[in-house]
Motif scaffolding. Structure first.
Motif, mmCIF file in Angstrom:
data_model
loop_
_atom_site.group_PDB
_atom_site.id
_atom_site.type_symbol
_atom_site.label_atom_id
_atom_site.label_comp_id
_atom_site.label_asym_id
_atom_site.label_seq_id
_atom_site.Cartn_x
_atom_site.Cartn_y
_atom_site.Cartn_z
ATOM 1 N N LEU A 125 -8.213 0.388 -7.412
ATOM 2 C CA LEU A 125 -7.211 0.355 -6.342
ATOM 3 C C LEU A 125 -6.615 1.731 -6.062
ATOM 4 O O LEU A 125 -5.796 1.886 -5.159
ATOM 5 C CB LEU A 125 -6.081 -0.617 -6.703
ATOM 6 C CG LEU A 125 -6.468 -2.094 -6.847
ATOM 7 C CD1 LEU A 125 -5.283 -2.913 -7.338
ATOM 8 C CD2 LEU A 125 -6.971 -2.640 -5.511
ATOM 9 N N ILE A 126 -6.995 2.739 -6.864
ATOM 10 C CA ILE A 126 -6.398 4.072 -6.750
ATOM 11 C C ILE A 126 -7.405 5.043 -6.160
ATOM 12 O O ILE A 126 -8.532 5.163 -6.650
ATOM 13 C CB ILE A 126 -5.928 4.577 -8.131
ATOM 14 C CG1 ILE A 126 -4.852 3.649 -8.702
ATOM 15 C CG2 ILE A 126 -5.390 5.999 -8.027
ATOM 16 C CD1 ILE A 126 -4.426 4.000 -10.117
ATOM 17 N N GLY A 127 -7.014 5.748 -5.112
ATOM 18 C CA GLY A 127 -7.889 6.729 -4.474
ATOM 19 C C GLY A 127 -7.322 8.127 -4.575
ATOM 20 O O GLY A 127 -6.117 8.330 -4.450
ATOM 21 N N GLU A 181 -11.125 9.809 -1.132
ATOM 22 C CA GLU A 181 -11.059 8.352 -1.236
ATOM 23 C C GLU A 181 -9.758 7.856 -0.597
ATOM 24 O O GLU A 181 -8.705 8.465 -0.779
ATOM 25 C CB GLU A 181 -11.064 7.911 -2.705
ATOM 26 C CG GLU A 181 -12.290 8.328 -3.489
ATOM 27 C CD GLU A 181 -12.133 8.050 -4.976
ATOM 28 O OE1 GLU A 181 -13.143 7.722 -5.612
ATOM 29 O OE2 GLU A 181 -11.006 8.162 -5.488
ATOM 30 N N ILE A 182 -9.858 6.745 0.122
ATOM 31 C CA ILE A 182 -8.653 6.109 0.667
ATOM 32 C C ILE A 182 -8.623 4.682 0.143
ATOM 33 O O ILE A 182 -9.454 3.850 0.496
ATOM 34 C CB ILE A 182 -8.648 6.125 2.210
ATOM 35 C CG1 ILE A 182 -8.728 7.572 2.725
ATOM 36 C CG2 ILE A 182 -7.397 5.443 2.739
ATOM 37 C CD1 ILE A 182 -8.850 7.686 4.224
ATOM 38 N N LYS A 183 -7.683 4.417 -0.732
ATOM 39 C CA LYS A 183 -7.564 3.124 -1.392
ATOM 40 C C LYS A 183 -6.146 2.578 -1.162
ATOM 41 O O LYS A 183 -5.305 3.243 -0.567
ATOM 42 C CB LYS A 183 -7.836 3.275 -2.896
ATOM 43 C CG LYS A 183 -9.230 3.810 -3.255
ATOM 44 C CD LYS A 183 -10.270 2.727 -3.140
ATOM 45 C CE LYS A 183 -11.649 3.200 -3.614
ATOM 46 N NZ LYS A 183 -11.717 3.395 -5.062
ATOM 47 N N PRO A 184 -5.838 1.374 -1.660
ATOM 48 C CA PRO A 184 -4.476 0.828 -1.498
ATOM 49 C C PRO A 184 -3.379 1.754 -2.028
ATOM 50 O O PRO A 184 -2.291 1.821 -1.459
ATOM 51 C CB PRO A 184 -4.539 -0.477 -2.290
ATOM 52 C CG PRO A 184 -5.965 -0.913 -2.159
ATOM 53 C CD PRO A 184 -6.762 0.349 -2.205
ATOM 54 N N VAL A 185 -3.651 2.457 -3.123
ATOM 55 C CA VAL A 185 -2.748 3.521 -3.588
ATOM 56 C C VAL A 185 -3.544 4.816 -3.523
ATOM 57 O O VAL A 185 -4.524 4.989 -4.241
ATOM 58 C CB VAL A 185 -2.241 3.268 -5.025
ATOM 59 C CG1 VAL A 185 -1.400 4.452 -5.508
ATOM 60 C CG2 VAL A 185 -1.438 1.979 -5.103
ATOM 61 N N THR A 186 -3.137 5.698 -2.627
ATOM 62 C CA THR A 186 -3.871 6.947 -2.410
ATOM 63 C C THR A 186 -2.979 8.129 -2.736
ATOM 64 O O THR A 186 -1.807 8.158 -2.358
ATOM 65 C CB THR A 186 -4.372 7.030 -0.957
ATOM 66 O OG1 THR A 186 -5.269 5.947 -0.704
ATOM 67 C CG2 THR A 186 -5.087 8.351 -0.688
ATOM 68 N N LEU A 187 -3.543 9.106 -3.435
ATOM 69 C CA LEU A 187 -2.795 10.288 -3.832
ATOM 70 C C LEU A 187 -3.440 11.533 -3.254
ATOM 71 O O LEU A 187 -4.660 11.707 -3.335
ATOM 72 C CB LEU A 187 -2.732 10.399 -5.361
ATOM 73 C CG LEU A 187 -2.038 9.215 -6.043
ATOM 74 C CD1 LEU A 187 -3.078 8.229 -6.583
ATOM 75 C CD2 LEU A 187 -1.108 9.679 -7.138
ATOM 76 N N TYR A 233 0.853 -1.188 0.000
ATOM 77 C CA TYR A 233 0.000 0.000 0.000
ATOM 78 C C TYR A 233 0.895 1.247 0.000
ATOM 79 O O TYR A 233 1.886 1.307 0.739
ATOM 80 C CB TYR A 233 -0.896 0.019 1.237
ATOM 81 C CG TYR A 233 -2.140 -0.853 1.130
ATOM 82 C CD1 TYR A 233 -2.167 -1.970 0.315
ATOM 83 C CD2 TYR A 233 -3.277 -0.555 1.872
ATOM 84 C CE1 TYR A 233 -3.305 -2.767 0.222
ATOM 85 C CE2 TYR A 233 -4.421 -1.341 1.795
ATOM 86 C CZ TYR A 233 -4.429 -2.448 0.970
ATOM 87 O OH TYR A 233 -5.547 -3.221 0.883
ATOM 88 N N THR A 234 0.515 2.229 -0.817
ATOM 89 C CA THR A 234 1.381 3.401 -1.006
ATOM 90 C C THR A 234 0.581 4.687 -0.920
ATOM 91 O O THR A 234 -0.505 4.806 -1.485
ATOM 92 C CB THR A 234 2.075 3.332 -2.393
ATOM 93 O OG1 THR A 234 2.842 2.123 -2.476
ATOM 94 C CG2 THR A 234 2.998 4.527 -2.609
ATOM 95 N N LEU A 235 1.148 5.657 -0.190
ATOM 96 C CA LEU A 235 0.594 7.006 -0.116
ATOM 97 C C LEU A 235 1.526 7.938 -0.893
ATOM 98 O O LEU A 235 2.730 7.974 -0.641
ATOM 99 C CB LEU A 235 0.489 7.472 1.345
ATOM 100 C CG LEU A 235 0.034 8.917 1.580
ATOM 101 C CD1 LEU A 235 -1.397 9.123 1.092
ATOM 102 C CD2 LEU A 235 0.149 9.294 3.060
ATOM 103 N N ILE A 236 0.965 8.670 -1.859
ATOM 104 C CA ILE A 236 1.750 9.587 -2.689
ATOM 105 C C ILE A 236 1.264 11.014 -2.428
ATOM 106 O O ILE A 236 0.074 11.306 -2.569
ATOM 107 C CB ILE A 236 1.602 9.250 -4.192
ATOM 108 C CG1 ILE A 236 2.054 7.811 -4.455
ATOM 109 C CG2 ILE A 236 2.400 10.236 -5.050
ATOM 110 C CD1 ILE A 236 1.691 7.292 -5.841
#
Length: 512
Positions: A220-222, A230-236, A192-195
């Protein structure tokens, strides 16, 4: 004459990247014109010896790390330092101290300010697994592979998944594919990644790149921005959202996003813009892998030490001119055009205070004439006019009848104009400093800078970066400066970073 400064931080960055003292001194002695003074050699040895004298390592005690100090005199100094003392839990006789895991970032911030950077070997907690793979053929149908320097930067950061890797900053020029490098590191870590990026426009560009070049699916992208949470496995998200609060007395509403998922990687895009509240949040999540991406580590606020201690040291850097010579970024020619103030403006300038002197010089009305001549010279090219002062930009908009993008414009309208510029439907765009960072305009090949933020080297580098995407023709960067004014003095400072990268400015004098 251009002066290169050897700083403690630059030496510690070199040490963390694996350069030995002998290698550094050999390079210095090879390239300096005169013999290196002995006192400089001794100072370099002393500063480099400090890196690694204090290490953070795992502990046999739950909830604690060991702060190991391998010098008895330094051990006593640490023990009696008033700022450090409250963080130390228990002394390990002759070896160091136990500290709480929660103080991992705090102790690193304190110690680097005392002149002793901590070598962090305490490791990481793995985030929730998310398999990520780069494509060989992009969704848009193009062949895709990592360039050699991108592979090098990924390996320098990852370090075979050892504790020495997993935190740090990768420095690559604008247009050299920092986003691709970030995605390649996401593939390595696969969690899981926060960008965090600079704007909603930049967030959308990241999302577009992720969908184009990785196997991550849209579900999978939030996006965690102004209107969408949105909070997803990959959130920006953006730095602006994270530091939003209703008043100065209230808490930052969205900083809790750092704890909302079991992140395995946090990416700080344009890490040199990291605001103070995000530094504080980063100090609390040192068990997470942290990647900083930037074109320049220069910070005008002097907080480079905080980037080093909390995000990590510089892991990889490549000279801009080296990538230009290989065709990875566009060949660029930099011009500084100096122009006199009118007699009326000279009188106003003479009577103004220091700050207003700079603004009067920046808004020199004759700059419009120069911009028009440059636009005629580059007829058919994709041209950006970049400035600092909204009133000046609006004046250019009205006189030239060109579209203007500022921070007040809604994101949807901004992106529409950017897209029209990319397609070539429009060839000229006036932009405020909102376009300094992370705006992908690959066909832009001429930039006309009509004003800037005082002597910001960081901004100069970012603005040149707007026209460095690789293309079949050269790029041109014009800076318009009022002659014999504060603006000319600041222009010299702005150019320093690019001079270090090998760029030279052709100085011209405007004669109407």
């Amino acid at each position: 004459i251009h002066t290169y400064a050897i700083t403690s931080l630059s030496l510690w960055n070199a040490a963390s990247a694996g350069f030995s003292t002998d290698h550094i001194l050999n390079c210095l002695e090879t390239y300096t014109k005169y013999e290196v003074p002995q006192n400089i050699i001794e100072d370099i040895k002393d500063i480099l010896s400090r890196y690694g004298k204090i290490c953070l390592v795992p502990s046999e005690k739950k909830e604690f790390f060991r702060l190991e100090v391998n010098d008895p005199y330094l051990l006593e100094e640490v023990k009696h330092n008033k700022k450090i003392k409250p963080v130390l839990v228990e002394e390990i006789r002759g070896k160091g101290f136990f500290i709480h895991m929660k103080d991992r970032g705090n102790i690193k911030q304190i110690l680097i300010k005392t002149g002793y950077p901590v070598k962090d070997m305490a490791g990481y907690t793995d985030g929730t697994e998310l398999k990520i793979q780069l494509k060989n053929i992009t969704s848009s149908g193009k062949n895709f592979h990592l360039r050699d320097y991108q592979k090098g930067s990924v390996n320098s950061f990852y370090r075979s998944n050892s504790p020495e890797g997993g935190h740090g900053v990768i420095v690559l020029p604008c247009g050299a594919g920092k986003t691709v490098t970030g995605m390649a590191i996401m593939e390595k870590i696969s969690s899981y990644t926060l960008i965090i990026s600079t704007s909603t426009v930049a967030v959308h560009q990241w999302i577009s790149e992720l969908l184009d070049k990785t196997d991550i699916t849209p579900d999978l992208i939030g996006e965690y921005t102004g209107n969408i949470k949105e909070i997803k496995p990959v959130t920006l998200t953006t730095y602006q959202i994270l530091t939003h609060r209703k008043s100065k007395e209230e808490d930052f509403i969205h900083l809790g996003l750092f704890q909302k998922q079991n992140w395995g990687l946090i990416i700080y895009d344009e890490v040199h813009t990291l605001p103070a509240p995000v530094f504080r949040a980063t100090a609390e999540i040192q068990s997470k892998r942290r990647l900083g991406l930037t074109a320049t580590l220069v910070r005008e606020d002097g907080l480079e030490e905080d980037v080093f201690s909390l995000v990590g040291p510089k892991k990889y850097d490549v000279p801009w001119k080296e990538l230009e010579s290989k065709g990875y970024i566009a060949q660029a020619y930099c011009h500084e055009i100096r122009v006199e103030l009118s007699n009326e403006e000279k009188f106003e300038y003479a009577l103004a205070d220091e700050r207003n002197k700079f603004r009067i010089a920046s808004e020199n009305a004759k700059k419009l004439e120069i911009a028009e001549e440059i636009m005629k010279k580059h007829s058919g090219d994709q041209i950006l006019i970049i400035g600092q002062y909204i009133s000046q930009l609006e004046y250019f908009r009205d006189r030239l009848n060109l579209p203007l993008i500022t921070g007040k414009m809604k994101n949807r309208e901004r992106e529409k104009l950017y897209e029209e510029f990319r397609r070539g439907d429009i060839h000229h765009l006036i932009v405020s400093k909102v376009a300094n960072f992370a705006v992908d305009l690959p066909d832009a090949n001429v930039a006309i800078q009509i004003s800037g933020t005082f002597g910001s080297r960081q901004e100069e580098a970012q603005r040149l970066g707007r026209i460095l995407r690789p293309k079949d023709k050269s790029s041109f960067f014009y800076t318009l400066v009022s002659r014999d004014t504060k603006e000319q003095d600041f222009a010299l400072n702005r150019q320093m970073f690019l001079a270090e990268q090998g760029y030279k400015y052709i100085i011209e004098y405007y004669q109407p």
